[in-house]
Design an enzyme around this catalytic site. Sequence first.
Site, short mmCIF file in Angstrom:
data_model
loop_
_atom_site.label_atom_id
_atom_site.label_comp_id
_atom_site.label_asym_id
_atom_site.label_seq_id
_atom_site.Cartn_x
_atom_site.Cartn_y
_atom_site.Cartn_z
N THR A 104 -5.95 0.22 -3.76
CA THR A 104 -4.70 -0.27 -4.33
C THR A 104 -4.85 -1.52 -5.18
O THR A 104 -3.91 -1.90 -5.89
CB THR A 104 -3.68 -0.54 -3.21
OG1 THR A 104 -4.25 -1.45 -2.26
CG2 THR A 104 -3.32 0.75 -2.49
N ASP A 117 -5.97 5.87 2.22
CA ASP A 117 -5.91 4.45 1.87
C ASP A 117 -7.29 3.82 2.05
O ASP A 117 -8.08 4.26 2.90
CB ASP A 117 -4.90 3.74 2.76
CG ASP A 117 -4.69 2.28 2.36
OD1 ASP A 117 -3.80 2.00 1.54
OD2 ASP A 117 -5.44 1.42 2.88
N HIS A 168 0.83 -1.20 0.00
CA HIS A 168 0.00 0.00 0.00
C HIS A 168 0.87 1.26 0.00
O HIS A 168 0.59 2.22 -0.71
CB HIS A 168 -0.92 0.00 1.22
CG HIS A 168 -2.03 -0.99 1.13
ND1 HIS A 168 -3.36 -0.62 1.09
CD2 HIS A 168 -2.04 -2.34 1.05
CE1 HIS A 168 -4.13 -1.70 1.00
NE2 HIS A 168 -3.34 -2.76 0.99
#
Length: 257
Positions: free
Chosen positions: A142, A120, A17
């Site tokens: 991702t 994220d 990530h």
Amino acid sequence: MTKKAELVFIPMTGMDHLVRTVQLAKLLVHLSPNLSITILTIKPPYDTRICSYVDSLTATATGRLKFISLPQPDPDVDVFKFMSRLVQTQGPLVKQAVTNIVERSNSVPDSPRLTGFVLDMFLTPFIDLANVFGVPSYAFYTSGAAFLGFQFYTMVLHDERKVEFDELEDSNTEFTIPSYVNPVSTNLFPIDMFNHESFTFLRNMVKGLRETKGIMVNTFSELESHAVDSLSNGQLQIPPVYPVGLILDLAGPRGTH
């Protein structure tokens, strides 16, 4: 004249990530000369490889791409509990770091202005903090578009059609999932779908993605045209999806490709 803007990126602590987030930030800065990005990094105390990578990033920061390393959180063996606690333990530190960015921007003429958070996929609870600063939040997913569609649709099956996936383990039940061309058997589902704790974690993640203003996905339309189209036709009622990939770091730390 185009105004200067600044984004704050908050990546997850996992190497994959983190590396992909850094590469995305580099790409955006390269494409937009009026954009600055500050990446807030968290060095997990249990992984010296990630800590070394974070240190190397800080040492190679450029004028429009900066890194701020936050203090290390306490270790936690269970990954789901660790990630759940991460927002709570790091929240005040993130708030202070962003406050410093805003104060610097207000005090220095011609400085970029904070315009948004990029979070994220696992850190969408920071949306609340972005709201405090009055800026929108976007997510960086991702993985690819097909799996994003899988996660959105399986949560629809659970929440609206009352499908209990923990009862379907090893059943070879097939579902027609819009982001895949062919039906998908439960034998191919991630094992986390059949565990109550991990499924709850994933469900909360998907809920958080729905609350963002847009989702950047690590793919490109020509690679996953069917999946990207399924995410953009309005049936799932999700935020806009932006293919930004493929984000790769072929020269990065070993084992992160």
